[in-house]
Design a protein around this motif. Structure first.
Motif, PDB file in Angstrom:
ATOM      1  N   ILE A 257      39.309  30.018  39.640  1.00 46.91           N
ATOM      2  CA  ILE A 257      39.366  31.077  40.649  1.00 46.91           C
ATOM      3  C   ILE A 257      38.319  30.834  41.735  1.00 46.91           C
ATOM      4  CG2 ILE A 257      38.939  33.541  41.040  1.00 46.91           C
ATOM      5  CD1 ILE A 257      40.177  34.037  38.251  1.00 46.91           C
ATOM      6  N   LYS A 258      37.124  30.450  41.295  1.00 45.91           N
ATOM      7  CA  LYS A 258      36.049  30.162  42.251  1.00 45.91           C
ATOM      8  C   LYS A 258      36.400  28.968  43.131  1.00 45.91           C
ATOM      9  CE  LYS A 258      31.083  29.205  42.512  1.00 45.91           C
ATOM     10  NZ  LYS A 258      29.824  29.010  41.731  1.00 45.91           N
ATOM     11  N   ASN A 261      38.769  29.833  45.728  1.00 47.10           N
ATOM     12  CA  ASN A 261      38.248  30.838  46.656  1.00 47.10           C
ATOM     13  C   ASN A 261      39.169  32.059  46.716  1.00 47.10           C
ATOM     14  OD1 ASN A 261      36.308  31.801  48.432  1.00 47.10           O
ATOM     15  ND2 ASN A 261      37.400  31.044  50.247  1.00 47.10           N
ATOM     16  N   ARG A 262      39.550  32.533  45.533  1.00 42.82           N
ATOM     17  CA  ARG A 262      40.434  33.698  45.439  1.00 42.82           C
ATOM     18  C   ARG A 262      39.665  34.888  44.880  1.00 42.82           C
ATOM     19  NH1 ARG A 262      45.929  31.931  44.851  1.00 42.82           N
ATOM     20  NH2 ARG A 262      46.520  34.104  44.534  1.00 42.82           N
ATOM     21  N   ASP A 263      39.829  36.041  45.480  1.00 49.41           N
ATOM     22  CA  ASP A 263      39.157  37.236  44.966  1.00 49.41           C
ATOM     23  C   ASP A 263      39.937  38.511  45.287  1.00 49.41           C
ATOM     24  OD1 ASP A 263      38.791  37.542  47.670  1.00 49.41           O
ATOM     25  OD2 ASP A 263      36.594  37.581  47.601  1.00 49.41           O
ATOM     26  N   GLU A 264      41.232  38.348  45.581  1.00 51.46           N
ATOM     27  CA  GLU A 264      42.007  39.505  46.018  1.00 51.46           C
ATOM     28  C   GLU A 264      42.553  40.332  44.849  1.00 51.46           C
ATOM     29  OE1 GLU A 264      45.367  36.570  45.225  1.00 51.46           O
ATOM     30  OE2 GLU A 264      43.260  36.489  45.837  1.00 51.46           O
ATOM     31  N   SER A 285      32.239  40.395  40.333  1.00 56.20           N
ATOM     32  CA  SER A 285      33.291  39.385  40.235  1.00 56.20           C
ATOM     33  C   SER A 285      34.649  40.071  40.124  1.00 56.20           C
ATOM     34  CB  SER A 285      33.059  38.489  39.009  1.00 56.20           C
ATOM     35  OG  SER A 285      33.421  39.161  37.821  1.00 56.20           O
ATOM     36  N   VAL A 286      35.705  39.263  40.005  1.00 54.44           N
ATOM     37  CA  VAL A 286      37.046  39.833  39.860  1.00 54.44           C
ATOM     38  C   VAL A 286      37.231  40.480  38.489  1.00 54.44           C
ATOM     39  CG1 VAL A 286      38.120  38.235  41.483  1.00 54.44           C
ATOM     40  CG2 VAL A 286      37.977  37.616  39.061  1.00 54.44           C
TER      41      VAL A 286
END
Length: 348
Positions: A257-258, A261-264, A285-286
């Motif tokens: 995920i890091k 670059n996803r955090d939606e 964090s997510v």
């Protein structure tokens, strides 16, 4: 496996699938008015007092991830609490034939009881039945045998319940929005426990009009989690919720995920590692929740084996026999209740 997945002496759900009598939970039963017609037995309050020496053989898969390592660690620690227990621990193995030979050694050694978390429940059924036929108490942990005659008692995490808990969390958070995109990273797909988790997740989502839009499977390891998550993230440009079955493989999932670059989206874990709980508590964090899968199942098995060999019962029950099956709860841990569960969590 973590999957195969904590400490929970809080709220055991008694699943009396094979129970010979009705289990009555709560207060000990004999009424103060001395009702002679009552068939509620007096609770045994001396269970922890030293009794007959009990030799227990213990076998589990290799500690190739944190949850499985905690299983053995907790079993050994539990045995040390009793001066009347002598514990023989076989080396953890993912080789079914080797695990079978370990159980056969316990049988030849004439141990009083065997606590067994099988690498493969079906494959270990025959040798477990052999032990039972030899008069040895067998406690089946986490992965069920194919036959009810292969174990005196079974201690299980609630895999279907894990899925239901994760799905219910998603539904509650989605607040009726049926357009949310839900993804799932499962464990080993060939295992019944993974199938149960996915089924519970799907069933819970149906109740609020959602479904799993993207799904991949990993293998309960960091490496497999990272690979599976990378594939999922490439295939799904938009995600609202991601449920990962196992917090050990979740270390790799978070790395992917890091990297992407996803955090939606909101991520829900599974098993309840201390690392994940600390991330939930930090809120940076997510990761917003995890579903507990107790890593003290084998420790419970040690205690049950001792009770059975010594002819005792569970002191908090009115039933005079140890139940045939115990299914443990699968609570959701969030920022609101994380402090309750963090002290008993395992390390990934």
């Amino acid at each position: 496996m973590s999957a195969f997945h904590h400490r929970r002496r809080r709220g055991l759900a008694i699943v009396g699938a094979f129970a010979a009598a009705t289990l009555v939970l709560g207060a000990c039963g004999n009424s103060s008015d001395g009702d002679s017609n009552s068939n509620v037995s007096k609770s045994n309050t001396d269970n922890d007092k030293p009794g007959k020496k009990v030799v227990i053989g213990f076998s589990a898969p290799a500690a190739d991830h944190g949850w499985m390592g905690a299983i053995t660690k907790n079993a050994v620690a539990q045995a040390k609490e009793y001066k009347d227990i002598s514990l023989k621990v076989a080396e953890g193995t993912n080789d079914v034939n080797l695990q079978i030979s370990q159980v056969e050694t316990f049988i030849n050694d004439k141990v009083d009881a065997i606590v067994l978390l099988p690498f493969d429940g079906a494959a270990m059924t025959s040798v477990a039945r052999k032990a039972m036929d030899a008069g040895i108490v067998v406690i089946n942990v986490d992965r069920e045998f194919d036959s009810p005659f292969a174990a005196r008692s079974t201690v299980l995490g609630d895999n279907y319940g894990m899925g239901v808990s994760a799905g219910t969390y998603v539904c509650d958070d989605a607040k009726g929005d049926k357009n949310k995109i839900v993804a799932e990273i499962a464990g080993i797909d060939s295992l019944p426990l993974t199938q149960d988790r996915s089924r519970g997740f799907a069933d819970a989502l149906k109740k609020c009009g959602l479904k799993v839009n993207n799904r991949v499977a990993a293998e309960f390891t960091v490496e497999s989690g990272e690979k599976a998550a990378s594939n999922l993230l490439q295939a799904a440009p938009k995600i609202d919720y991601l449920w990962n079955h196992d917090d050990d493989q979740g270390v790799g999932v978070l790395a992917a995920i890091k990297n992407a670059n996803r955090d939606e989206f909101t991520m829900i874990g599974g098993a309840g590692s201390a690392d994940v709980m600390e991330a939930i508590k930090a809120g940076n964090s997510v990761l917003k929740a995890t579903v507990v899968y107790p890593s003290t199942q084998a420790a419970d098995g040690i205690k049950l084996a001792r009770l059975l060999v010594q002819g005792k019962s569970m002191s908090d029950l009115s039933e005079i026999e140890v139940p045939r099956q115990l299914k443990l709860a699968a609570p959701v841990v969030t920022k609101d209740n994380v402090d309750t569960y963090l002290p008993s969590a395992f390390r990934s």
